[in-house]
Design an enzyme around this catalytic site. Sequence first.
Site, mmCIF file in Angstrom:
data_model
loop_
_atom_site.group_PDB
_atom_site.id
_atom_site.type_symbol
_atom_site.label_atom_id
_atom_site.label_comp_id
_atom_site.label_asym_id
_atom_site.label_seq_id
_atom_site.Cartn_x
_atom_site.Cartn_y
_atom_site.Cartn_z
ATOM 1 N N ALA A 20 0.850 -1.191 0.000
ATOM 2 C CA ALA A 20 0.000 0.000 0.000
ATOM 3 C C ALA A 20 0.884 1.238 0.000
ATOM 4 O O ALA A 20 1.985 1.233 0.550
ATOM 5 C CB ALA A 20 -0.912 0.000 1.220
ATOM 6 N N ARG A 21 0.399 2.283 -0.614
ATOM 7 C CA ARG A 21 1.108 3.554 -0.640
ATOM 8 C C ARG A 21 1.228 4.114 0.773
ATOM 9 O O ARG A 21 0.319 3.956 1.574
ATOM 10 C CB ARG A 21 0.275 4.544 -1.459
ATOM 11 N N ASP A 69 3.620 5.314 4.447
ATOM 12 C CA ASP A 69 4.685 4.838 5.342
ATOM 13 C C ASP A 69 4.434 3.385 5.742
ATOM 14 O O ASP A 69 3.301 3.006 6.014
ATOM 15 C CB ASP A 69 4.713 5.690 6.620
ATOM 16 N N GLY A 129 4.064 0.234 8.048
ATOM 17 C CA GLY A 129 3.683 0.066 9.444
ATOM 18 C C GLY A 129 4.738 -0.734 10.190
ATOM 19 O O GLY A 129 5.440 -1.545 9.589
ATOM 20 N N LYS A 160 -4.210 -6.433 5.803
ATOM 21 C CA LYS A 160 -3.203 -6.193 6.835
ATOM 22 C C LYS A 160 -2.823 -7.503 7.502
ATOM 23 O O LYS A 160 -3.687 -8.185 8.072
ATOM 24 C CB LYS A 160 -3.764 -5.255 7.899
ATOM 25 N N ASP A 197 -13.976 -0.015 9.590
ATOM 26 C CA ASP A 197 -14.404 -1.353 9.999
ATOM 27 C C ASP A 197 -13.458 -2.370 9.352
ATOM 28 O O ASP A 197 -13.176 -2.288 8.160
ATOM 29 C CB ASP A 197 -15.831 -1.571 9.492
HETATM 30 N N1 LIG Z 1 -7.291 1.520 5.216
HETATM 31 C C1 LIG Z 1 -6.151 1.923 4.663
HETATM 32 N N2 LIG Z 1 -6.153 2.537 3.460
HETATM 33 C C2 LIG Z 1 -5.002 2.944 2.878
HETATM 34 N N3 LIG Z 1 -3.795 2.762 3.407
HETATM 35 C C3 LIG Z 1 -3.715 2.152 4.604
HETATM 36 C C4 LIG Z 1 -4.879 1.707 5.293
HETATM 37 N N4 LIG Z 1 -4.476 1.135 6.443
HETATM 38 C C5 LIG Z 1 -3.140 1.229 6.462
HETATM 39 N N5 LIG Z 1 -2.654 1.852 5.362
HETATM 40 C C6 LIG Z 1 -1.250 2.151 5.041
HETATM 41 O O1 LIG Z 1 -0.424 1.209 5.706
HETATM 42 C C7 LIG Z 1 0.404 1.856 6.681
HETATM 43 C C8 LIG Z 1 0.512 0.986 7.910
HETATM 44 O O2 LIG Z 1 -0.787 0.707 8.409
HETATM 45 P P1 LIG Z 1 -1.117 0.859 9.972
HETATM 46 O O3 LIG Z 1 -0.867 2.232 10.394
HETATM 47 O O4 LIG Z 1 -2.465 0.298 10.183
HETATM 48 O O5 LIG Z 1 -0.040 -0.148 10.545
HETATM 49 P P2 LIG Z 1 0.842 -0.124 11.858
HETATM 50 O O6 LIG Z 1 1.849 -1.140 11.650
HETATM 51 O O7 LIG Z 1 -0.059 -0.260 13.028
HETATM 52 O O8 LIG Z 1 1.490 1.342 11.844
HETATM 53 P P3 LIG Z 1 2.398 2.021 12.999
HETATM 54 O O9 LIG Z 1 3.777 1.665 12.707
HETATM 55 O O10 LIG Z 1 2.092 3.476 12.748
HETATM 56 O O11 LIG Z 1 1.845 1.531 14.304
HETATM 57 C C9 LIG Z 1 -0.276 3.188 6.945
HETATM 58 O O12 LIG Z 1 0.632 4.157 7.384
HETATM 59 C C10 LIG Z 1 -0.857 3.517 5.579
HETATM 60 O O13 LIG Z 1 0.108 4.088 4.737
HETATM 61 MG MG LIG Z 2 0.471 3.316 11.455
#
Ligand SMILES: Nc1ncnc2c1ncn2[C@@H]1O[C@H](COP(=O)(O)OP(=O)(O)OP(=O)(O)O)[C@@H](O)[C@H]1O
Ligand SMILES: [Mg+2]
Length: 580
Positions: A323-324, A326, A328, A344, A379
């Site tokens: 996904a575009r 940063d 996670g 995810k 959701d």
């Molecule tokens: N519903 C979505 N639509 C588009 N992009 C998404 C979505 N959910 C996540 N992303 C992308 O994926 C990245 C990581 O997702 P997310 O923040 O849920 O994961 P994380 O591992 O919990 O992040 P962090 O390191 O901030 O805790 C987000 O920064 C975003 O770029």
């Molecule tokens: Mg995040």
Amino acid sequence: MPQESIPELARRGAASVHESFSAYQAEFDHVTRRARHRFELRDWRGAHQDAVERLALRPRWVARALSDLLGVLGPAAADPLLRERMKAEYERELALRPDPEIARTFYNSVTRRSFGTVGVERRAEFVAGEAEPRAAPPSAPIFLAYEREGTTEELVARILRDFAFSVPFRSLERDARLAAVELDAHLASTRGWADGRPQFDRIEMLRSVFFRGKGAYLVGRIRHGASASPLILPLLHGEGGVYVDAVLLSHHDASIVFSFTRSYFHVEAECPSALIAFLKSILPQKPLSELYIAIGHNKHGKTMLYGEMVEHLAQTRDRFELARGDRGMVMIVFTLPSLDVVFKVIRDRFAPPKEATRQEVMQKYALVFRHDRAGRLVDAQEFEHLAFERARFSPEVLDELFREAGETVRADGDQVFIRHLYAERRVTPLNLFIREKDEWTARDALLDYGQAIRDLAATNTFPGDLLLKNFGVTRTGRVIFYDYDELCLVTDCTFRDLPRARDDEDETSGEPWFYVGENDVFPEEFLKFLGLPDRLRGAFVSAHGEILTADFWRRMQASHHAGEIVDIFPYKESRRLQRR
Ligand SMILES: Nc1ncnc2c1ncn2[C@@H]1O[C@H](COP(=O)(O)OP(=O)(O)OP(=O)(O)O)[C@@H](O)[C@H]1O
Ligand SMILES: [Mg+2]
């Protein structure tokens, strides 16, 4: 005991699952029907308990159905011939049901567990792409039709009278008058006038009222020739009685009412497919999966989402891409470029400073599932044991999945198996949105980001990680939150004022020089970490500076402790009918 024949076992197995499904559905309907009384009694706490209770029903009934089924089948459960036969028997049993698609999904949930299915087993379960079952028609028409007779005001009054509650309207005539003004203005601008009246054929209102939070929504459509446009009347029940709070007429407004960032409606639907077809006629953009989810058949919605994905893979050459935005630290997030969904997968290990375990992360997603999502929390649908063709993944995605999520993802020949993932609607990450859009659009989004934080606070949610990359912008331009691993209840945090520095050394020290407890939050520090662009920071602070004070959050806590239930309505303050 004599051994039963396969056909006999299959028949009894199917009957057993069907019986469980009927009992589950009856209980689901029973809880759903309570919504009307809660609304009439202004029992918001009760309504909230019902919502939580209804979410817990299905897992309980699936578990029960499973143990009953295994009791019937015994060791024969492993026999592929039996499974195939049982599916056919079950299908026969559904012939007279108005909700066969929901029953099929229930069957899959039960039998996938009993057979330990990984991927899809075409013969043993109902699969995407299989002909949709024919539902027995509902016992009564699902909507009431209002021909264009008399004035619009009279027409609206007729509608309101037909949907009377056990408590009176504050002033039905006044509401009819106010609503008619809105309706006429809208009709005049979209359809024009003839013989002194707006042009349309008739209005059709779903008989079932949609209940959610403190609202009751009358949902209908305005017919003109072959076209249908939405007419939604949100009703509230205040001190002096029930009243119409707004008139929603555009696809945009209707779409927000049925958003994937809202808790599920409680709405009677004897024949869900008929209700869904009606909704689809006024919300053509929404995938069927989301509509089923919106009326509380979230597992069937998930099945449809899977179907939409399979069909999409079959019709395109799309590959799963990262996904575009940063990366996670907790999640690996990938997507199909031309489908509005992200997937995810939880990483095996999280780098510091993340300290949560996989279990804790999943608990956070479960918390969001049960909580009021207030139009601001996406959701997520949970999937287990998925299988995809390896060739459909880009090398980056595969590499990351194998390297970082080996406990969840494995390859076998040309297949990739994913033990667990969340799927949710794709939105544009807010950090990218603000970087890429013009200044005014970016500014609006940033202000709505502040409002999102307020709405969440009002419903007892603290996002935990407020960075812009954890928020996204929907198709309708609303800012929502999607990163749940640090989310918690406002009432579980300790919001503290920043202690004053004792001297220069304190001031310049990178580390805090005062004790910081595990749940301590220092709102005055937010701005320092958010990295808002300079050009927009002033606008944000003047609109939402409050959020940057511990005082604001403590006031929120006090309101939650006092038991206040705030409903964030799915329409703007400016859409509310003017009341004196
Ligand atoms: N519903 C979505 N639509 C588009 N992009 C998404 C979505 N959910 C996540 N992303 C992308 O994926 C990245 C990581 O997702 P997310 O923040 O849920 O994961 P994380 O591992 O919990 O992040 P962090 O390191 O901030 O805790 C987000 O920064 C975003 O770029
Ligand atoms: Mg995040």
